[in-house]
Scaffold this motif. Sequence first.
Motif, short mmCIF file in Angstrom:
data_model
loop_
_atom_site.label_atom_id
_atom_site.label_comp_id
_atom_site.label_asym_id
_atom_site.label_seq_id
_atom_site.Cartn_x
_atom_site.Cartn_y
_atom_site.Cartn_z
N PRO A 1 -12.19 -16.92 8.34
CA PRO A 1 -11.47 -15.64 8.30
C PRO A 1 -10.25 -15.71 7.40
N GLN A 2 -10.07 -14.70 6.56
CA GLN A 2 -8.96 -14.67 5.60
C GLN A 2 -8.21 -13.35 5.71
N ILE A 3 -6.89 -13.44 5.63
CA ILE A 3 -6.07 -12.24 5.50
C ILE A 3 -6.11 -11.84 4.02
N PRO A 4 -6.32 -10.54 3.68
CA PRO A 4 -6.33 -10.17 2.26
C PRO A 4 -5.07 -10.65 1.56
N TRP A 5 -5.23 -11.22 0.35
CA TRP A 5 -4.08 -11.82 -0.36
C TRP A 5 -3.00 -10.78 -0.62
N THR A 6 -3.41 -9.53 -0.72
CA THR A 6 -2.41 -8.50 -1.01
C THR A 6 -1.38 -8.39 0.10
N TYR A 7 -1.77 -8.76 1.31
CA TYR A 7 -0.83 -8.66 2.42
C TYR A 7 0.04 -9.90 2.57
N THR A 8 -0.31 -10.97 1.91
CA THR A 8 0.49 -12.19 2.02
C THR A 8 1.35 -12.36 0.77
#
Lengths: 298, 199
Positions: A246-253
Amino acid sequence: MADRKALQTEMISGHSGSSAGQGMQRDLEVCKLVDTTTCIGCKACEVACVEWNDMPFSPTTFDNTYQTMPETRWNFWNLIKFNEHQNPDGTIQWLMRKDQCMHCADPGCLAACPADGAIVKYANGIVDFNQENCIGCEFCVSGCPFNIPRFNPETKRVYKCTLCSDRVGEGLEPACIKACPTGCLKFGSKVDMKFIAEERAKQLRDNFGWQNAGVYDPQSVGGTHVIYVLHDATDPERYGGLPKNPQIPWTYTVWKWLFKPVLGAFALFGAVGILFHHVTNGPRVAQPEPPKKDGPNG
Amino acid sequence: MASGAVERFDDKARESFESVGQTTVYRGELLRHPVYTRVLHWTVALFFFLALFTGFALYLPSLFHWITPVFGGGQLTRTLHPYFGVAFVLFFAFQVLNWLQLMLWTTADSRWMRNIKKITTGEEKMDPPETGFFNAGQKLLFWEVVCGCVLYIITGTIMWAGARTFGATAVAISYVIHDISACGRARERSAQPPSPSAT
């Protein structure tokens, strides 16, 4: 929503500065352990969840399986996902997994949320939505790698499992744990649950022939506060779409912590540059009348 | 009609000016824009600032606490922002139709752009004589806003409909493009290039 006096806050969504009292007090990380190998699909946890959280009736959907409905709803946070998995040798495995919020250590929903205080993470690991601050933008839905937050179009707020933070804050176990008849659900500190889970996985490998049995605690989101024991940890997808990585979208990090302040500074410096130009060069003065070609003034 | 001020424009520019609307010039002043253009411009400005401030409230947490109450709280701010945005883009679309002919790029504009340093430092007090109704700086700004509005509509629609309709990745990417586009818009608001206006 929890009694915030009882739980220490660690992270607050859309909040400038640190959380008040952050790191002042030690708090054990809590964890829910779901042993999919001993779940019998009785759905007692589903009922207990609806009961305790006092949620209105949600109509069930029959689609030729034992599953109550295709996916969780804003007023149905806890769903046993049933899947008939065919092994390469032709045998059938009937898999049951309790689907709910995973309470990630790095919550994607919290990173995506622009509303101050709408999502909080407590020091004990529980990620909780405060609907009074929720503005219903649904960014959390796109930030969550497990597809958990659910929007209620009537209240225009988003809801999900609270890990019974109101019960945990008072020293009780979550409602689903209390209802489980087989002991497939356990609740305690993260360290203890991880230990029990690893022991159980070892037992499955050594005594029951599940060569790939293991614990699901994805490190790509910093670990979760709901962990699973799986017959085959190499393929969690078969358990009703549990993501392997599972990955958090890079745009949010990356965006939130790096580009956002940079872009804000860029916009600010633009305005400062205009002011600087005005001070150094001054405004454009009125233009002189152009000489007329055939006029009397030449 | 024929006053000293109007004669500053060359014939070509004056012709295109006339095609936009009827203009009455009183003694001692020049009315550069007809009523329709001015009403449109103020409407666009109104919705621009409404969308800007509701957007700022959602963009920066430090502004969230004191801007959102002005619009009736966080929930209402979030509900209103897309409507303000759609109104802004809609009225600007009318302005595009209104100005399209005057905003087309000409060779004179390329010449104007080569002079940009003189113009920004104030050495050149007057636009080159062949500059049309709008100079190149104004045209650049105009087309930048047009591009921004297209991005707004696409990314805004994706975010408005949400991750359940367009998918989490689309929303997560739209959010960044929407922000970049908005910061460009907020910055250029203060960066109006010099106008050849005579008033």
